[in-house]
Every structure is written in C-alpha cells, then in structure tokens.
Scaffold this motif. Structure first.
Motif, mmCIF file in Angstrom:
data_model
loop_
_atom_site.group_PDB
_atom_site.id
_atom_site.type_symbol
_atom_site.label_atom_id
_atom_site.label_comp_id
_atom_site.label_asym_id
_atom_site.label_seq_id
_atom_site.Cartn_x
_atom_site.Cartn_y
_atom_site.Cartn_z
ATOM 1 N N VAL A 19 1.018 -1.221 -0.298
ATOM 2 C CA VAL A 19 0.110 -0.165 -0.094
ATOM 3 C C VAL A 19 0.743 1.158 0.128
ATOM 4 O O VAL A 19 0.738 2.142 -0.821
ATOM 5 C CB VAL A 19 -0.937 -0.168 1.131
ATOM 6 N N ARG A 20 1.736 1.137 0.700
ATOM 7 C CA ARG A 20 2.873 2.376 0.849
ATOM 8 C C ARG A 20 3.405 2.647 -0.406
ATOM 9 O O ARG A 20 3.682 3.826 -0.904
ATOM 10 C CB ARG A 20 3.849 2.214 2.034
ATOM 11 N N HIS A 21 3.755 1.604 -1.060
ATOM 12 C CA HIS A 21 4.573 1.663 -2.490
ATOM 13 C C HIS A 21 3.640 2.407 -3.472
ATOM 14 O O HIS A 21 3.844 3.055 -4.129
ATOM 15 C CB HIS A 21 5.060 0.233 -2.922
ATOM 16 N N LEU A 22 2.337 1.832 -3.606
ATOM 17 C CA LEU A 22 1.245 2.023 -4.408
ATOM 18 C C LEU A 22 0.994 3.571 -4.242
ATOM 19 O O LEU A 22 0.505 4.593 -5.060
ATOM 20 C CB LEU A 22 0.150 1.556 -4.402
ATOM 21 N N GLN A 23 0.894 4.299 -2.761
ATOM 22 C CA GLN A 23 0.762 5.576 -2.382
ATOM 23 C C GLN A 23 2.062 6.404 -3.145
ATOM 24 O O GLN A 23 1.605 7.622 -3.703
ATOM 25 C CB GLN A 23 0.673 5.687 -0.863
ATOM 26 N N HIS A 24 3.091 5.919 -3.011
ATOM 27 C CA HIS A 24 4.317 6.740 -3.433
ATOM 28 C C HIS A 24 4.196 6.796 -4.899
ATOM 29 O O HIS A 24 4.552 7.695 -5.595
ATOM 30 C CB HIS A 24 5.420 5.738 -2.934
ATOM 31 N N ARG A 25 3.771 5.623 -5.500
ATOM 32 C CA ARG A 25 3.763 5.509 -7.009
ATOM 33 C C ARG A 25 2.667 6.039 -7.670
ATOM 34 O O ARG A 25 1.695 5.111 -8.321
ATOM 35 C CB ARG A 25 4.173 4.216 -7.695
ATOM 36 N N GLN A 26 1.984 7.291 -7.366
ATOM 37 C CA GLN A 26 0.873 7.819 -7.733
ATOM 38 C C GLN A 26 0.658 7.939 -9.346
ATOM 39 O O GLN A 26 -0.362 7.976 -10.100
ATOM 40 C CB GLN A 26 0.676 9.130 -7.252
ATOM 41 N N ASP A 27 2.021 7.852 -9.942
ATOM 42 C CA ASP A 27 2.018 7.787 -11.640
ATOM 43 C C ASP A 27 1.554 6.209 -12.102
ATOM 44 O O ASP A 27 1.234 6.361 -13.414
ATOM 45 C CB ASP A 27 3.450 8.030 -11.929
ATOM 46 N N GLY A 38 -5.102 -7.097 -13.265
ATOM 47 C CA GLY A 38 -6.358 -7.651 -13.029
ATOM 48 C C GLY A 38 -6.789 -6.902 -11.659
ATOM 49 O O GLY A 38 -7.656 -7.500 -11.077
ATOM 50 N N PHE A 39 -5.863 -6.039 -10.950
ATOM 51 C CA PHE A 39 -6.481 -5.542 -9.845
ATOM 52 C C PHE A 39 -5.678 -4.251 -9.521
ATOM 53 O O PHE A 39 -4.698 -3.684 -10.294
ATOM 54 C CB PHE A 39 -5.807 -6.381 -8.444
ATOM 55 N N CYS A 40 -6.484 -3.446 -8.622
ATOM 56 C CA CYS A 40 -5.946 -2.165 -8.452
ATOM 57 C C CYS A 40 -6.208 -1.704 -7.139
ATOM 58 O O CYS A 40 -6.266 -2.396 -6.204
ATOM 59 C CB CYS A 40 -6.647 -1.081 -9.451
ATOM 60 N N ARG A 41 -5.828 -0.419 -6.710
ATOM 61 C CA ARG A 41 -6.261 0.303 -5.522
ATOM 62 C C ARG A 41 -7.620 0.007 -4.797
ATOM 63 O O ARG A 41 -7.954 -0.181 -3.611
ATOM 64 C CB ARG A 41 -5.754 1.692 -5.420
ATOM 65 N N ASN A 42 -8.548 -0.041 -5.637
ATOM 66 C CA ASN A 42 -10.067 -0.113 -5.585
ATOM 67 C C ASN A 42 -10.205 -1.491 -5.163
ATOM 68 O O ASN A 42 -10.747 -1.892 -4.031
ATOM 69 C CB ASN A 42 -10.994 0.267 -6.407
ATOM 70 N N ARG A 62 -10.597 3.169 1.778
ATOM 71 C CA ARG A 62 -10.146 3.808 0.644
ATOM 72 C C ARG A 62 -9.240 4.920 0.942
ATOM 73 O O ARG A 62 -7.949 5.122 0.358
ATOM 74 C CB ARG A 62 -11.303 4.342 -0.368
ATOM 75 N N GLU A 63 -9.438 5.748 2.082
ATOM 76 C CA GLU A 63 -8.356 6.794 2.188
ATOM 77 C C GLU A 63 -7.197 6.052 2.909
ATOM 78 O O GLU A 63 -6.096 6.667 2.597
ATOM 79 C CB GLU A 63 -9.232 7.930 3.191
ATOM 80 N N ALA A 64 -7.363 5.068 3.560
ATOM 81 C CA ALA A 64 -6.303 4.320 4.219
ATOM 82 C C ALA A 64 -5.394 3.644 3.082
ATOM 83 O O ALA A 64 -4.084 3.794 3.106
ATOM 84 C CB ALA A 64 -6.482 3.345 5.148
ATOM 85 N N VAL A 65 -5.984 3.171 1.879
ATOM 86 C CA VAL A 65 -5.365 2.637 0.845
ATOM 87 C C VAL A 65 -4.666 3.581 0.097
ATOM 88 O O VAL A 65 -3.670 3.548 -0.441
ATOM 89 C CB VAL A 65 -5.979 1.703 0.096
ATOM 90 N N TYR A 66 -5.484 4.814 -0.406
ATOM 91 C CA TYR A 66 -5.052 5.739 -1.240
ATOM 92 C C TYR A 66 -4.041 6.966 -0.646
ATOM 93 O O TYR A 66 -3.273 7.579 -1.201
ATOM 94 C CB TYR A 66 -6.399 6.452 -1.873
ATOM 95 N N GLY A 67 -4.183 6.882 0.815
ATOM 96 C CA GLY A 67 -3.330 7.812 1.351
ATOM 97 C C GLY A 67 -3.894 9.606 1.298
ATOM 98 O O GLY A 67 -3.301 10.548 1.667
ATOM 99 N N MET A 68 -5.075 9.325 0.770
ATOM 100 C CA MET A 68 -5.801 10.686 0.676
ATOM 101 C C MET A 68 -7.159 10.370 0.300
ATOM 102 O O MET A 68 -7.393 9.239 -0.056
ATOM 103 C CB MET A 68 -5.340 11.346 -0.486
ATOM 104 N N PRO A 69 -8.363 11.510 0.486
ATOM 105 C CA PRO A 69 -9.787 11.085 0.237
ATOM 106 C C PRO A 69 -9.808 10.536 -1.293
ATOM 107 O O PRO A 69 -8.951 10.964 -2.142
ATOM 108 C CB PRO A 69 -10.335 12.423 0.485
ATOM 109 N N TYR A 70 -10.388 9.424 -1.443
ATOM 110 C CA TYR A 70 -10.821 9.053 -2.814
ATOM 111 C C TYR A 70 -11.227 9.925 -3.941
ATOM 112 O O TYR A 70 -10.534 9.965 -5.149
ATOM 113 C CB TYR A 70 -11.642 7.666 -2.596
ATOM 114 N N GLY A 71 -11.954 10.803 -3.407
ATOM 115 C CA GLY A 71 -12.362 12.029 -4.456
ATOM 116 C C GLY A 71 -11.230 12.635 -4.945
ATOM 117 O O GLY A 71 -11.044 13.165 -6.121
ATOM 118 N N GLU A 72 -10.259 13.223 -4.091
ATOM 119 C CA GLU A 72 -9.002 14.070 -4.402
ATOM 120 C C GLU A 72 -8.163 13.174 -5.115
ATOM 121 O O GLU A 72 -7.585 13.546 -6.181
ATOM 122 C CB GLU A 72 -8.288 14.160 -3.060
#
Length: 98
Positions: A19-27, A38-42, A62-72
């Motif tokens: 999860v931290r890796h995916l938060q870092h790799r927002q690209d 076949g899977f993603c943050r959702n 979702r906020e915990a996984v994304y590191g921010m509100p999902y809408g953002e």
C-alpha cells in the motif's frame, strides 16, 4: 508452503508495504494496474473491506489505501484511453476463477 502458511504479522507487513508503495507511485494509474495485473487500489480497498466485514466503512478504507480522500485521488487522474479500457477488460476476464 502456501500463502496461508505465512504468519499473519508478516502478511500484514507485506500488505502495508504494498500500500505504501502504491501511495508513493501515484503515477501508476489504476487503469494500468488493472490492464496488467487485473487488480488496483480499489480492489485492495474492497478486499480489505471484505476482511473487515463492515467494521470499517468503505471511504475510510479507501482513504487508508490511497493515502488521501478517494475523491481527491480520482480528480488527479487523467481519463482512461480506449486502449487502456480494452487492456483492462482483457485482463479482468482472466480473473474469473481466481
């Protein structure tokens, strides 16, 4: 040994690291993760929600996984291209039975 034989403390630590890796790799867009693996943050959020069995609401997870509100997060992402959507559809089709 199977994944079920690994102690939960190690599995949980690896999950948090992912999860931290995916938060870092927002690209790395969700659509591309879906197209490749076949899977993603959702998906991670949904799987965590399934394990929490209603003890934690979806937006909090979702906020915990994304590191921010999902809408953002969603507002920052470009629209998916038709090619990305096609790759995702092909990839997700392989998930059946997983």
């Amino acid at each position: 040994m199977t994944i079920d034989d690994i102690d939960d403390k190690y599995a949980a630590a690896a999950f948090r690291r992912l999860v931290r890796h995916l938060q870092h790799r927002q690209d790395a867009q969700n659509i591309d993760l879906m197209g490749l693996a076949g899977f993603c943050r959702n998906c991670l959020s949904d799987w965590l929600g399934d394990e929490a069995a209603g003890d934690i609401d979806k937006e909090t997870i979702r906020e915990a996984v994304y590191g921010m509100p999902y809408g953002e997060w969603k507002a920052r992402q470009p629209a998916a291209t038709p090619e990305q959507m096609a790759r995702m559809s092909e990839s997700v089709a392989r998930n059946r039975g997983a």
